[in-house]
Design an enzyme around this catalytic site. Structure first.
Site, PDB file in Angstrom:
ATOM      1  N   CYS A   1       0.806  -1.222   0.000  1.00  0.00           N
ATOM      2  CA  CYS A   1       0.000   0.000   0.000  1.00  0.00           C
ATOM      3  C   CYS A   1       0.841   1.275   0.000  1.00  0.00           C
ATOM      4  O   CYS A   1       0.353   2.352  -0.324  1.00  0.00           O
ATOM      5  CB  CYS A   1      -0.953   0.004   1.191  1.00  0.00           C
ATOM      6  SG  CYS A   1      -2.130  -1.342   1.119  1.00  0.00           S
TER       7      CYS A   1
ATOM      8  N   HIS B   1      -3.449   7.532   1.901  1.00  0.00           N
ATOM      9  CA  HIS B   1      -3.804   6.201   1.412  1.00  0.00           C
ATOM     10  C   HIS B   1      -5.164   5.854   2.010  1.00  0.00           C
ATOM     11  O   HIS B   1      -5.412   6.096   3.191  1.00  0.00           O
ATOM     12  CB  HIS B   1      -2.744   5.194   1.846  1.00  0.00           C
ATOM     13  CG  HIS B   1      -3.181   3.768   1.680  1.00  0.00           C
ATOM     14  ND1 HIS B   1      -3.685   3.291   0.502  1.00  0.00           N
ATOM     15  CD2 HIS B   1      -3.210   2.725   2.558  1.00  0.00           C
ATOM     16  CE1 HIS B   1      -4.003   2.010   0.653  1.00  0.00           C
ATOM     17  NE2 HIS B   1      -3.722   1.650   1.893  1.00  0.00           N
TER      18      HIS B   1
ATOM     19  N   ASN C   1     -10.039  -0.015  -0.444  1.00  0.00           N
ATOM     20  CA  ASN C   1      -8.580   0.094  -0.367  1.00  0.00           C
ATOM     21  C   ASN C   1      -7.991  -0.487  -1.652  1.00  0.00           C
ATOM     22  O   ASN C   1      -8.037  -1.695  -1.869  1.00  0.00           O
ATOM     23  CB  ASN C   1      -8.092  -0.681   0.867  1.00  0.00           C
ATOM     24  CG  ASN C   1      -6.586  -0.628   1.044  1.00  0.00           C
ATOM     25  OD1 ASN C   1      -5.853  -0.230   0.143  1.00  0.00           O
ATOM     26  ND2 ASN C   1      -6.128  -1.049   2.220  1.00  0.00           N
TER      27      ASN C   1
END
Ligand code: UT7
Length: 325
Positions: free
Chosen positions: A115, A252, A282
């Site tokens: 990520c 993020h 996500n």
């Protein structure tokens, strides 16, 4: 004093067509729209079509970014693609994108920081541009996490989605202070002691399978809150920037509770936070450029705005970047 800055000259993104809602998920796993929204802020996510690969999503995003920059593929001499879901074990998905764009010059490679991949990618590109080795870079975050999810594990399958985003960076001269456009500072970190908190249980060398994502969500949450705050504080302090100077906080997009808590801690009002987790879920390395693109398209993000990016993910890896748009 004149120095080289990596200036953002183009931004693009791409989402697969298929929308998967919480309601649909609740028909296949023991979950509910209410639980998912309350614990994560996610309402829906996109899922890549059969045969639609990470490189396909990346290519769309790259073309959109190039068109936004008013450039031709041949103007690019560096492609960095952040992904944890490459088309193949090798070659790098970046070279597939390079070939599809018809670029035969320069270099293309993947970055694997899960990520945090986009922040790692920006940092790497920035260093190549500032040292003069390359002139114009495409930095792409692209993922098809739907392919590595255990669709029977309600603790993870409700969280992730597919998508891609890209920025074009160009080496331009700046004066060397925070008034410059471009990447002003980046900071990346990792701590491999926490691999077992968030990982994929397969790989070419270990199991010869692709594997599925495994996560101890509560532990990751706790570390995320601490690590994100510390890397943001370090980045701001090293730059001599106060939270009040930030026009847009583009984190993020893992969990709305993490974003809200972080924004609150730094006194960043809701109006200055770009949130896409509700619509995208996500999307790992793709989430920051996807969010930047949303804010650019709807007119929020404008030239000369000061933007703070942050991410945290498997590894653990984490990082932040301060960019004048
Ligand atoms: O992008 C990389 C970084 N990733 C992250 O930052 C993710 C960080 N972690 C999180 O976002 C959160 O920890 C989750 C959203 C994954 C989980 O939220 P939580 O508030 O930490 O829930 P929990 O794991 O503590 O689980 C609470 C309860 C459990 O039931 P019991 O043991 O209390 O009976 C779970 O089994 O919620 C249950 N649960 C669910 N219930 C309905 C877990 N997943 C679900 C679900 N639907 N999908």
């Amino acid at each position: 004093m004149s120095i080289i800055r990596s200036v953002v000259t183009g931004c693009g993104a791409y989402l697969p067509e298929k929308v998967l809602t919480n309601e649909e998920l609740s028909q296949t796993v023991d979950t509910s729209d209410e639980w998912i929204v309350e614990r994560t802020g996610i309402r829906e996510r996109r899922i890549a079509a059969e045969g639609e690969n990470t490189s396909d999503l990346a290519l769309h995003a790259a073309r959109n970014a190039l068109s936004d920059a008013g450039l031709e593929p041949g103007d690019i001499d560096l492609i960095i693609l952040a992904t944890a879901t490459p088309d193949l074990t090798f070659p790098a998905t970046a070279v597939t994108v390079q070939a599809e764009l018809g670029i035969t010059d320069g270099a293309a490679f993947d970055i694997q920081a899960v990520c945090t991949g986009f922040v790692y990618g920006l940092t790497t590109a920035d260093n190549f541009l500032r040292c003069g080795q390359h002139k114009r870079a495409l930095v792409i975050g692209a993922e098809t996490f739907s392919r590595i999810l255990d669709w029977e594990d309600r603790g993870t399958c409700v969280l992730f989605g597919d998508g891609a985003g890209a920025l074009v960076l160009e080496a331009q001269e700046g004066v060397g202070d925070n008034s410059d456009r471009g990447i002003l500072r980046t900071r990346i970190r990792s701590d491999g002691r926490y691999q077992d908190k968030l990982y994929v249980d397969g790989g070419p060398s270990s199991t010869q399978t692709t594997g599925y994502l495994r996560m101890e969500g509560r532990d990751v949450f706790k570390h995320a809150v601490t690590n994100i705050a510390s890397v943001m504080a370090e980045t701001l302090e090293a730059s001599g920037v106060e939270p009040k100077d930030i026009d847009w906080f583009v984190p993020h997009q893992a969990n709305k509770r993490i974003l809200d808590g972080t924004a609150r801690k730094f006194g960043l009002s809701n109006e200055r936070v770009v949130i896409t987790v509700d619509r995208h879920g996500n999307t790992s390395a793709a989430s920051i450029p996807l969010a930047l693109n949303v804010a650019k398209q709807d007119g929020r993000l404008k030239r000369d705005d000061l933007v703070l990016l942050e991410a945290m993910g498997g590894g653990f890896t984490w990082g932040a970047a301060l960019v004048r748009w």
